[in-house]
Design an enzyme around this catalytic site. Structure first.
Site, PDB file in Angstrom:
ATOM      1  N   ILE A  15       0.808  -1.222   0.000  1.00 42.52           N
ATOM      2  CA  ILE A  15       0.000   0.000   0.000  1.00 42.52           C
ATOM      3  C   ILE A  15       0.839   1.269   0.000  1.00 42.52           C
ATOM      4  O   ILE A  15       0.321   2.354  -0.266  1.00 42.52           O
ATOM      5  CB  ILE A  15      -0.978   0.035   1.202  1.00 42.52           C
ATOM      6  CG1 ILE A  15      -0.228  -0.153   2.517  1.00 42.52           C
ATOM      7  CG2 ILE A  15      -2.063  -1.016   1.044  1.00 42.52           C
ATOM      8  CD1 ILE A  15      -1.130  -0.072   3.748  1.00 42.52           C
ATOM      9  N   MET A  20      12.693   4.245   2.065  1.00 41.60           N
ATOM     10  CA  MET A  20      13.398   3.613   3.175  1.00 41.60           C
ATOM     11  C   MET A  20      12.603   2.462   3.780  1.00 41.60           C
ATOM     12  O   MET A  20      13.133   1.695   4.573  1.00 41.60           O
ATOM     13  CB  MET A  20      13.701   4.657   4.265  1.00 41.60           C
ATOM     14  CG  MET A  20      14.744   5.673   3.880  1.00 41.60           C
ATOM     15  SD  MET A  20      16.376   4.950   3.638  1.00 41.60           S
ATOM     16  CE  MET A  20      16.806   4.526   5.334  1.00 41.60           C
ATOM     17  N   VAL A  23       5.318  -0.583   3.039  1.00 45.23           N
ATOM     18  CA  VAL A  23       4.194  -0.916   3.916  1.00 45.23           C
ATOM     19  C   VAL A  23       3.197  -1.788   3.147  1.00 45.23           C
ATOM     20  O   VAL A  23       2.823  -1.467   2.020  1.00 45.23           O
ATOM     21  CB  VAL A  23       3.493   0.350   4.446  1.00 45.23           C
ATOM     22  CG1 VAL A  23       2.358  -0.026   5.399  1.00 45.23           C
ATOM     23  CG2 VAL A  23       4.495   1.261   5.150  1.00 45.23           C
ATOM     24  N   LYS A  39       5.009  -2.914   8.193  1.00 41.20           N
ATOM     25  CA  LYS A  39       6.046  -2.049   7.646  1.00 41.20           C
ATOM     26  C   LYS A  39       7.379  -2.790   7.646  1.00 41.20           C
ATOM     27  O   LYS A  39       7.891  -3.172   8.695  1.00 41.20           O
ATOM     28  CB  LYS A  39       6.160  -0.766   8.474  1.00 41.20           C
ATOM     29  CG  LYS A  39       7.159   0.248   7.938  1.00 41.20           C
ATOM     30  CD  LYS A  39       7.010   1.578   8.647  1.00 41.20           C
ATOM     31  CE  LYS A  39       7.837   2.659   7.987  1.00 41.20           C
ATOM     32  NZ  LYS A  39       7.581   3.988   8.564  1.00 41.20           N
ATOM     33  N   ASP A 134      10.538  12.070  14.985  1.00 40.56           N
ATOM     34  CA  ASP A 134      10.382  12.154  13.526  1.00 40.56           C
ATOM     35  C   ASP A 134       8.983  12.640  13.165  1.00 40.56           C
ATOM     36  O   ASP A 134       8.393  12.171  12.194  1.00 40.56           O
ATOM     37  CB  ASP A 134      10.662  10.790  12.888  1.00 40.56           C
ATOM     38  CG  ASP A 134      10.853  10.884  11.375  1.00 40.56           C
ATOM     39  OD1 ASP A 134      11.286  11.961  10.898  1.00 40.56           O
ATOM     40  OD2 ASP A 134      10.564   9.902  10.668  1.00 40.56           O
TER      41      ASP A 134
END
Length: 292
Positions: A15, A20, A23, A39, A134
């Site tokens: 999806i 990096m 998923v 993930k 993040d």
């Protein structure tokens, strides 16, 4: 697709591909086929023993984080060929960066409501001594209640690495070019300094600024300039960036405080910032009713 992880999670279809990480949509066979997001992280991660130890420790902490405005980690595992994966609840909605890009900017009442949601989720994590590190529009999902009311869910707790900032600065020093500038990192994170909850407050301030203006508050002709501006320059005042939107001096003052270079000069907690933002946006009137 079609494989089963840990004898439990069926991998259904891809999806998202973020470069990096990749998923997949999955199904949890132990929970009647409940949808999950799986993930897969970069292959080299499994070769970094210290990074893996830290990731597992943070995943264990993240499993304790249960909050409406947070997408928590359900499990971390590793495939037989060494791919590390993280299982999370499947969150359906629109990514914040997509909404901002589509509209140009987010209307003030909705932006303030989303900031309150993000702040609540961050605070729940901070109380467990979990720092996101993040926070950015790509890591926030706008979801809808059955009533149509929208709310924010913060994604990807525990998956960011402090060492990423050190790599970016190393590239900057060596080549003068930074690839993939971490645009929402705090100054102390860019410098590789110790982090606390105020680094997330800074990032939340940047996310808020971009929601309201469609732009980031630091000037620069390239990625290197943008990164250095956060370490050396003051943010462009929001009323100067978008004079057409008639933001109040109070709102500008709140955002300026959230974006101070020194952590001790910012708001101490995310809810403190959200409360000040709500008040500056007129939270005692119609906006206050929308947020209740």
């Amino acid at each position: 697709a079609g494989s089963v992880l840990d004898g439990r999670y069926l991998v259904v279809s891809k999806i998202a591909d973020g470069g990096m990480s990749i998923v997949y949509l999955g199904q949890d066979h132990e929970k009647n086929g409940e949808r999950v997001a799986i993930k897969f992280l970069p292959p080299e991660l499994s070769e970094d023993l210290k990074a893996m130890e830290r990731l597992r420790r943070e995943a264990d902490m993240g499993m304790r984080l249960v909050h409406r405005n947070v997408c928590s980690i359900a499990r971390i595992g590793e495939t037989s060929d060494g791919l590390v994966y993280v299982v999370m609840p499947f969150v359906e909605g629109e990514v914040l960066c997509d909404r901002t890009y589509r509209l140009g900017s987010i209307p003030l009442p909705l932006a303030v409501s989303l900031v309150n949601d993000m702040a609540a989720g961050l605070h729940a994590a901070h109380e467990l001594e979990i720092i996101h590190r993040d926070l950015k529009p790509e890591n926030v999902m706008i979801c809808a209640e059955p009533s149509g009311d929208e709310y924010a869910v913060v994604m990807d707790f525990g998956l960011a690495k402090d060492r990423e900032a050190a790599r970016f600065l190393e590239k900057l020093t060596a080549t003068g070019v930074v690839l993939g500038t971490p645009e929402f990192m705090s100054p102390e994170q860019l410098r590789g300094k110790p982090l606390d909850r105020r680094t997330d407050v800074y990032s939340l301030g940047l996310v808020t600024y971009e929601m309201l203006t469609g732009k980031l508050p630091f000037p620069g002709e390239n990625q290197q300039d943008l990164l250095l501006a956060r370490l050396r320059s003051h943010p462009t005042p929001i009323r100067e960036m978008r004079p057409d939107l008639n933001f109040s001096p109070e709102l500008e003052k709140v955002l300026t405080k959230a974006l101070q270079r020194l952590p001790e000069e910012r708001y101490a907690t995310a809810p403190e910032f959200a409360k000040a933002l709500t008040a500056a946006a007129g939270g005692g009137g119609l906006l206050g009713k929308l947020l209740r």
